[in-house]
Design an enzyme around this catalytic site. Structure first.
Site: not given
Ligand code: RUB
Length: 321
Positions: A127, A196
């Site tokens: 991701c 998340d």
């Molecule tokens: C995004 C996702 C990321 C976390 C952490 O999912 O799973 O790994 O949100 O991101 P989506 P960050 O694309 O469905 O929102 O470190 O930027 O908070």
């Protein structure tokens, strides 16, 4: 400050133009500040009711990233005053502090996570996570050579964002489809992902596919680092609540015409999954790195037990005169 309204922000979070747990938290806090600034409330009670309504609209967009309700709670805790003007300034000041803290937490976390990466290491990502990338950015800034296998991350292909940002840092990138991860893990020194939500037992809730990657990495003996600022700790899980996994539309998985050809099938599109603590080596936060099983202590210290949401509608409702 941007002047995006609560409605616009909520729409963009729901459609994932604004996405990723930290970015969602930032946008939600900014939307509350805009709501406060543009308020035409006649009295403090009406102002507070408008703020509650705005928070409810934002929190209803996506259920899994706890950074969203945590950000809203932070703003509500800082909201004080006996007049509309005083309330408005308190919200704006609180949001400013929140945004500054968000950035410095990410940078601190990045420096801590970078210590786990050695010169010449190869990482694998899943991701797109700003916290995970902060660890690589800091490692590169410290002069380490890092290379990356980047998983595409079906169905929304956030891996492409990761690939672009790693290239901007000068990191050599090999893009792979999700199914190829196991094959390449032998060449990988660290799996680096974000989160998340993190539950009280140390389970990591992150993009669908993280748990499968973690099982493969365990099988190959490749350590898994989860980069997650403390805003991702889910205080509700202290009292036994579970984290809701968002189910998204099926057309993210298959085009309507293709689906027609396939025939009568169900399509499921869970956006996140749960990786048990035994598959995670370290959770790296701005407060240091923790074995997942001990994260509960930090969660209790920072949040305590949260038993209600400050934006809950009071009995009698939040109707606007
Ligand atoms: C995004 C996702 C990321 C976390 C952490 O999912 O799973 O790994 O949100 O991101 P989506 P960050 O694309 O469905 O929102 O470190 O930027 O908070």
């Amino acid at each position: 400050m941007p002047t995006q309204t609560v409605e616009e922000t909520a729409e963009e979070i729901a459609t994932m133009e604004i996405r990723g747990a930290a970015t969602i938290a930032r946008a939600a806090a900014e939307a509350l500040a805009a709501q406060a600034r543009e308020s035409d409330a006649a009295d403090p009670a009406a102002f507070r009711a408008d703020m509650r309504r705005a928070a409810r609209r934002l929190v209803d967009t996506r259920p899994t990233a706890v950074s969203l309700p945590n950000a809203l709670r932070y703003v509500f805790e800082g909201m004080s005053g006996e007049t509309v003007d005083a309330l408005e300034s308190s919200v704006e000041e609180t949001v400013d502090t929140f945004l500054a803290d968000l950035e410095s937490a990410r940078d601190r976390l990045g420096r801590i996570g970078a210590n786990r990466l050695r010169d010449g290491d190869v990482i694998m990502t899943h991701c797109h996570s700003t916290d995970a990338l902060a660890t690589v950015r800091e490692a590169v800034a410290a002069g380490k050579h890092i290379e990356a296998y980047v998983k595409e991350t079906r169905p929304r292909k956030q891996g492409l964002i990761t690939a672009r940002q790693l290239r901007e840092m000068g990191v050599p990138v090999t893009l792979i489809v999700d199914n190829a991860a196991h094959r390449y893990l032998n060449d990988v020194d660290h799996v680096v992902v974000g989160a998340d939500s993190i539950a009280a037992d140390g389970s990591v809730i992150n993009k669908i596919g993280t748990s499968g990657l973690a099982v493969s990495a365990r099988d190959r003996g490749t350590p898994i680092m989860v980069a997650a600022q403390t805003l991702k700790l889910h205080p509700g899980t202290l009292t036994g609540h579970t984290v809701e996994i968002e189910m998204r539309e099926e057309d993210e998985v298959i085009e309507p015409e293709e689906r027609e050809e396939v025939g009568d099938v169900e399509v499921h599109n869970p956006a996140f999954d749960v990786t048990p603590p035994r598959h995670v080596d370290a959770i790296v936060t701005e407060r240091g790195q923790f074995p997942p099983e001990s994260i509960v202590t930090l969660m209790r210290e920072l949040y305590g037990e949260v038993d209600s949401d400050p934006w809950t509608e009071p009995s009698g409702g939040d109707s606007r005169r």
